[in-house]
Design an enzyme around this catalytic site. Sequence first.
Site, PDB file in Angstrom:
ATOM      1  N   GLY A  45       0.809  -1.237   0.093  1.00  0.00           N
ATOM      2  CA  GLY A  45       0.056  -0.047  -0.030  1.00  0.00           C
ATOM      3  C   GLY A  45       0.793   1.417   0.093  1.00  0.00           C
ATOM      4  O   GLY A  45       0.446   2.234  -0.199  1.00  0.00           O
TER       5      GLY A  45
ATOM      6  N   SER B 127       5.481   1.444  -3.394  1.00  0.00           N
ATOM      7  CA  SER B 127       6.699   0.762  -4.046  1.00  0.00           C
ATOM      8  C   SER B 127       6.658   0.438  -5.398  1.00  0.00           C
ATOM      9  O   SER B 127       7.594   0.887  -6.259  1.00  0.00           O
ATOM     10  CB  SER B 127       7.146  -0.146  -3.081  1.00  0.00           C
ATOM     11  OG  SER B 127       6.477  -1.172  -3.029  1.00  0.00           O
TER      12      SER B 127
ATOM     13  N   ARG C  68      13.200   1.058   4.186  1.00  0.00           N
ATOM     14  CA  ARG C  68      14.489   0.905   3.485  1.00  0.00           C
ATOM     15  C   ARG C  68      14.281   0.448   1.893  1.00  0.00           C
ATOM     16  O   ARG C  68      15.435   0.396   1.323  1.00  0.00           O
ATOM     17  CB  ARG C  68      15.346  -0.402   4.211  1.00  0.00           C
ATOM     18  CG  ARG C  68      14.497  -1.564   3.741  1.00  0.00           C
ATOM     19  CD  ARG C  68      15.218  -3.083   4.424  1.00  0.00           C
ATOM     20  NE  ARG C  68      16.566  -3.229   3.462  1.00  0.00           N
ATOM     21  CZ  ARG C  68      16.394  -4.040   2.363  1.00  0.00           C
ATOM     22  NH1 ARG C  68      15.422  -4.211   1.711  1.00  0.00           N
ATOM     23  NH2 ARG C  68      17.594  -4.177   1.749  1.00  0.00           N
TER      24      ARG C  68
ATOM     25  N   THR D  59      12.774   2.260  -0.469  1.00  0.00           N
ATOM     26  CA  THR D  59      13.212   3.514  -1.573  1.00  0.00           C
ATOM     27  C   THR D  59      14.575   3.700  -1.748  1.00  0.00           C
ATOM     28  O   THR D  59      15.275   3.657  -2.976  1.00  0.00           O
ATOM     29  CB  THR D  59      12.476   4.742  -0.984  1.00  0.00           C
ATOM     30  OG1 THR D  59      11.227   4.477  -0.953  1.00  0.00           O
ATOM     31  CG2 THR D  59      12.541   5.893  -1.844  1.00  0.00           C
TER      32      THR D  59
ATOM     33  N   ALA E 164      16.773  10.667  -2.592  1.00  0.00           N
ATOM     34  CA  ALA E 164      15.759   9.838  -1.755  1.00  0.00           C
ATOM     35  C   ALA E 164      16.070   9.256  -0.730  1.00  0.00           C
ATOM     36  O   ALA E 164      17.339   8.626  -0.697  1.00  0.00           O
ATOM     37  CB  ALA E 164      14.764   9.209  -2.609  1.00  0.00           C
ATOM     38  N   LYS E 165      15.403   9.052   0.345  1.00  0.00           N
ATOM     39  CA  LYS E 165      15.280   8.106   1.211  1.00  0.00           C
ATOM     40  C   LYS E 165      14.123   7.738   1.854  1.00  0.00           C
ATOM     41  O   LYS E 165      13.129   8.137   1.446  1.00  0.00           O
ATOM     42  CB  LYS E 165      16.453   8.864   2.461  1.00  0.00           C
ATOM     43  CG  LYS E 165      15.685   9.929   3.151  1.00  0.00           C
ATOM     44  CD  LYS E 165      16.434  10.314   4.412  1.00  0.00           C
ATOM     45  CE  LYS E 165      16.105  11.934   4.994  1.00  0.00           C
ATOM     46  NZ  LYS E 165      17.159  12.325   5.922  1.00  0.00           N
TER      47      LYS E 165
ATOM     48  N   GLU F  33       7.544   5.410   8.027  1.00  0.00           N
ATOM     49  CA  GLU F  33       7.436   5.336   9.219  1.00  0.00           C
ATOM     50  C   GLU F  33       7.451   6.944   9.987  1.00  0.00           C
ATOM     51  O   GLU F  33       7.072   7.039  10.930  1.00  0.00           O
ATOM     52  CB  GLU F  33       8.409   4.456   9.779  1.00  0.00           C
ATOM     53  CG  GLU F  33       8.280   3.046   9.660  1.00  0.00           C
ATOM     54  CD  GLU F  33       9.587   2.316   9.811  1.00  0.00           C
ATOM     55  OE1 GLU F  33       9.808   1.446  10.590  1.00  0.00           O
ATOM     56  OE2 GLU F  33      10.784   2.751   9.156  1.00  0.00           O
TER      57      GLU F  33
HETATM   58  N1  MCN Z   1       8.304   7.551  -0.947  1.00  0.00           N
HETATM   59  C1  MCN Z   1       8.595   8.693  -1.967  1.00  0.00           C
HETATM   60  N2  MCN Z   1       9.791   9.438  -2.087  1.00  0.00           N
HETATM   61  C2  MCN Z   1      10.799   9.121  -0.990  1.00  0.00           C
HETATM   62  C3  MCN Z   1      10.175   8.080  -0.104  1.00  0.00           C
HETATM   63  C4  MCN Z   1       9.237   7.348   0.014  1.00  0.00           C
HETATM   64  O1  MCN Z   1       7.808   8.766  -2.703  1.00  0.00           O
HETATM   65  N3  MCN Z   1      11.844   9.609  -0.891  1.00  0.00           N
HETATM   66  C5  MCN Z   1       7.192   7.018  -0.992  1.00  0.00           C
HETATM   67  C6  MCN Z   1       7.092   5.782  -2.243  1.00  0.00           C
HETATM   68  O2  MCN Z   1       5.729   5.776  -2.386  1.00  0.00           O
HETATM   69  C7  MCN Z   1       7.197   4.654  -1.257  1.00  0.00           C
HETATM   70  C8  MCN Z   1       6.655   4.928   0.188  1.00  0.00           C
HETATM   71  O3  MCN Z   1       6.844   6.344   0.134  1.00  0.00           O
HETATM   72  O4  MCN Z   1       6.864   3.389  -1.880  1.00  0.00           O
HETATM   73  C9  MCN Z   1       7.551   4.333   1.212  1.00  0.00           C
HETATM   74  O5  MCN Z   1       8.929   4.448   1.066  1.00  0.00           O
HETATM   75  P1  MCN Z   1       9.840   3.509   2.045  1.00  0.00           P
HETATM   76  O6  MCN Z   1       9.947   4.690   3.113  1.00  0.00           O
HETATM   77  O7  MCN Z   1      11.168   3.402   1.603  1.00  0.00           O
HETATM   78  O8  MCN Z   1       9.160   2.440   2.677  1.00  0.00           O
HETATM   79  P2  MCN Z   1       9.196   1.015   2.127  1.00  0.00           P
HETATM   80  O9  MCN Z   1       8.768   1.072   0.705  1.00  0.00           O
HETATM   81  O10 MCN Z   1      10.252   0.222   2.510  1.00  0.00           O
HETATM   82  O11 MCN Z   1       7.801   0.494   3.129  1.00  0.00           O
HETATM   83  C10 MCN Z   1       7.656  -0.059   4.362  1.00  0.00           C
HETATM   84  C11 MCN Z   1       7.266   1.170   5.350  1.00  0.00           C
HETATM   85  C12 MCN Z   1       6.957   0.557   6.717  1.00  0.00           C
HETATM   86  S1  MCN Z   1       8.420   0.136   7.403  1.00  0.00           S
HETATM   87  C13 MCN Z   1       6.035   0.266   7.100  1.00  0.00           C
HETATM   88  S2  MCN Z   1       5.722  -0.636   8.449  1.00  0.00           S
HETATM   89  C14 MCN Z   1       4.898   0.788   6.247  1.00  0.00           C
HETATM   90  C15 MCN Z   1       5.028   1.905   5.427  1.00  0.00           C
HETATM   91  O12 MCN Z   1       6.127   1.692   4.648  1.00  0.00           O
HETATM   92  N4  MCN Z   1       3.718   0.122   6.200  1.00  0.00           N
HETATM   93  C16 MCN Z   1       2.586   0.445   5.297  1.00  0.00           C
HETATM   94  N5  MCN Z   1       3.938   2.288   4.794  1.00  0.00           N
HETATM   95  C17 MCN Z   1       2.867   1.637   4.448  1.00  0.00           C
HETATM   96  N6  MCN Z   1       1.884   2.043   3.917  1.00  0.00           N
HETATM   97  C18 MCN Z   1       0.691   1.209   3.810  1.00  0.00           C
HETATM   98  N7  MCN Z   1      -0.420   1.836   2.840  1.00  0.00           N
HETATM   99  N8  MCN Z   1       0.555   0.285   4.337  1.00  0.00           N
HETATM  100  C19 MCN Z   1       1.384  -0.480   5.053  1.00  0.00           C
HETATM  101  O13 MCN Z   1       1.285  -1.528   5.603  1.00  0.00           O
END
Ligand code: MCN
Length: 756
Positions: A482, A485, A524, A526, A703-704, A708
């Site tokens: 959701g 990613s 982690r 992105t 990006a990072k 959370e």
């Molecule tokens: N993003 C972006 N640009 C960035 C960073 C992030 O556009 N510089 C956007 C992107 O759409 C990316 C999202 O934010 O897919 C989240 O990116 P990131 O922070 O890298 O996290 P992960 O993809 O590794 O996802 C895991 C994280 C965690 S640890 C939890 S817990 C979580 C979360 O993301 N659970 C979720 N967000 C959630 N969102 C939904 N809808 N449902 C969950 O279960």
Amino acid sequence: MAQVGRGIPRLEARAKVSGRAEYIHNLRLPGMLYAKLLRSTVPHGRIKTIDTRAAAQMEGVVAVITGEDIRKIIPVPYYGPAFHDQPILALDKVRHVGEPVAAVLAADPHVADAAVQLIDAEYEELPAVYDEVEAKTSEAIVHEVLKPAGTFADLKHLAGKTGTNVALDYHLRRGDTEKAFAAADHVFEHTFRSQQALHLPFEPFVAVADPGDEMLTIHTSNQTPSFVRMEIARLLGWQENQVRVKVPLLGGGFGAKVYVKLEALVAALSLIVRRPVKVALTMEEQFYMITKHPATFRIKSGVSKDGKVLARACDVTWNGGAYADIGPRVCQKSGFTAPGPYDIDNVSIDSYELYTNRTPAGALRGFGIPQLVWAYECHTDVIARELKIDPVEFRRKNILREGRPQATGTNMKDAAIEQVLDAVAEQMNWSAPFDRGTGVIRRGRGIAIGFKASISPTTSVAIVNVSADGSASLNMATTDMGQGSDTIMAQIVAEVLSLDAEKVRVMHTDTDITPYDMGTLGSRSTFHMGHAVRLAAEDARAKLQAMAKEVGLPEGSNYPISEIFQKRYGMQAGNVIGSGTYVPTYQSPDKKTGMSENVTPFWMVGGAGAEVEVDTETGKVKVTKLVNVADCGTPINPKIATTQVSGGAIMALGFTLFEDMILDGGQVTNASLADYKIPGIHDIPPMHNELVDATQSNGPFGAKGLGESATFGVSPAVANAIDDAVGIRLTELPMTPEMVLRALRAKQGKPIEDDR
Ligand code: MCN
């Protein structure tokens, strides 16, 4: 057109709203059986007998399986990412109410459910322990022996302990806290507690296993498919390539669906009956799977009279429940940020992960950070108020700035802490006068900021496959639960290959074709997978450029990709495959001092501001404004990124005001959505969600992580606002009307008598 930075809708939006999106709950395989579980009714006990005869005789029941049956095909049926402490079905002992003890298999799930009621399990009850602080000295020992898993590089130091409930203790020493406390003008000490709460993805846990010829396919709703494959292969004594793990979209995960949850169980059951087996939990059963750590945080600060924090001692005790899951990592990784985003020369941290007889605790959106920020930002606010320094000013005075060492000794880099603080203050209109009200309803406002290290070192691998018509597909094992990613990874491929992101196809995880990824956790993906995807796309681009040269196209020309293939193969044929692997650099903390010069590849930063109205007659708190600000470096997709901020904040609001898993003698008394309340649409306040203008210099396209960050500051911001409104300091979560009213009445010298 630039693809990174485009606020495009999610690639799967249409499939989701039209109901075509693939989810495991909808999966039915020919000959599939449903398994329903008998769960322990006692919190801690020795299994005396499990009488399955009546259940087995029920019409329609195919098999009734216990831990002992599993032991026949998997001699050591224990799993876990930190310790191999969790049995697939309870063996010898049960360690929490709700622990799976036996499974009934039937083609009709209702038959399986009914037969479960006929199983008669008898236990010899043992003394139990539920509180994390008591568990340190309790005679009740949850695990007699512990076997470290040795899977992850950052957890290699875990030791097998006996005769204690401590799964891990982490210590950090920097400077001389005792000397600094003695020299300080003021010393403040507080204890804060946070509750056990749930992830509650709206898609409950579900997995299906389908046995083949010396081969097993697992379809699962899981955030760490590569780990699942490794762990199931290890349990079975098979090669990794004999286990195939497929993960489509998830209806939320929030950290609940990391590592092995139902996968070992469906694997074992399906191999025993040689038929596909599905386990699909109900909402209520989620209360017995995995939770958020309750924590007790004792925090002490020595402060100079002009408001500089000179020393801070942090003692954090995490309640890990009956099985360690990934708790030891929460204890250590989050533990080292316990002093907060402040520049403090003298720091000591003691962080303990404890076993208790509760539902296990693991990673929940923030990985322990919200529990820490709750404590250190309430503590920070109390100090500022006592010293009569404006809370924003006090934070500015002490904030960790670029280039300064964090408690571990790692220098801060690209962490926009001050920018986040400033943005929160601005959106809260902090410098303007604030009307606190006079009658029954009093108003207040508060802020909080927090930060988090990323998990390290971890590996991500990606493959970009360019077809002869110039379209591209991406193979990776990041799970889209959701957070968006799929969409942002397509944007990264498209950016490198000069395509439209909408034209890139993202393959969902199938470990037969998608390469390794450590997991979709700790925000982690992105950063780590983003880098791997960028490298894979760059590799494909370099190969395309070489092919263009080979067929005599002038260097630097922008011939369409399809023409390069045409010239090379004389027709629409062939593929170009690029691959990329990313592992950041890392230095593990020194065992004695907890210090490291490179403890994380990036820092996540989040801040919140809240305005509240407190009803002094009922204790009800209404949040009237919520400001959420985060630093994610460059947003790859600003629209989705902003929804990550609002989603995280709303989730945190639930943990702040309502959510609490209530235990009575080890029994969860509110294990249903009727009794356990999460925020509804009426609870959502007017919100402002913002990303500061920042760049992560070592990140993919700047990006990072972000997923959370918005969970960090909400609880303390609301607590600080309540204090601002009515002068009470709550030290436990959630801050229910009852808690508020009790504190108000205690302050008035008219305490409510405790009839609980
Ligand atoms: N993003 C972006 N640009 C960035 C960073 C992030 O556009 N510089 C956007 C992107 O759409 C990316 C999202 O934010 O897919 C989240 O990116 P990131 O922070 O890298 O996290 P992960 O993809 O590794 O996802 C895991 C994280 C965690 S640890 C939890 S817990 C979580 C979360 O993301 N659970 C979720 N967000 C959630 N969102 C939904 N809808 N449902 C969950 O279960």
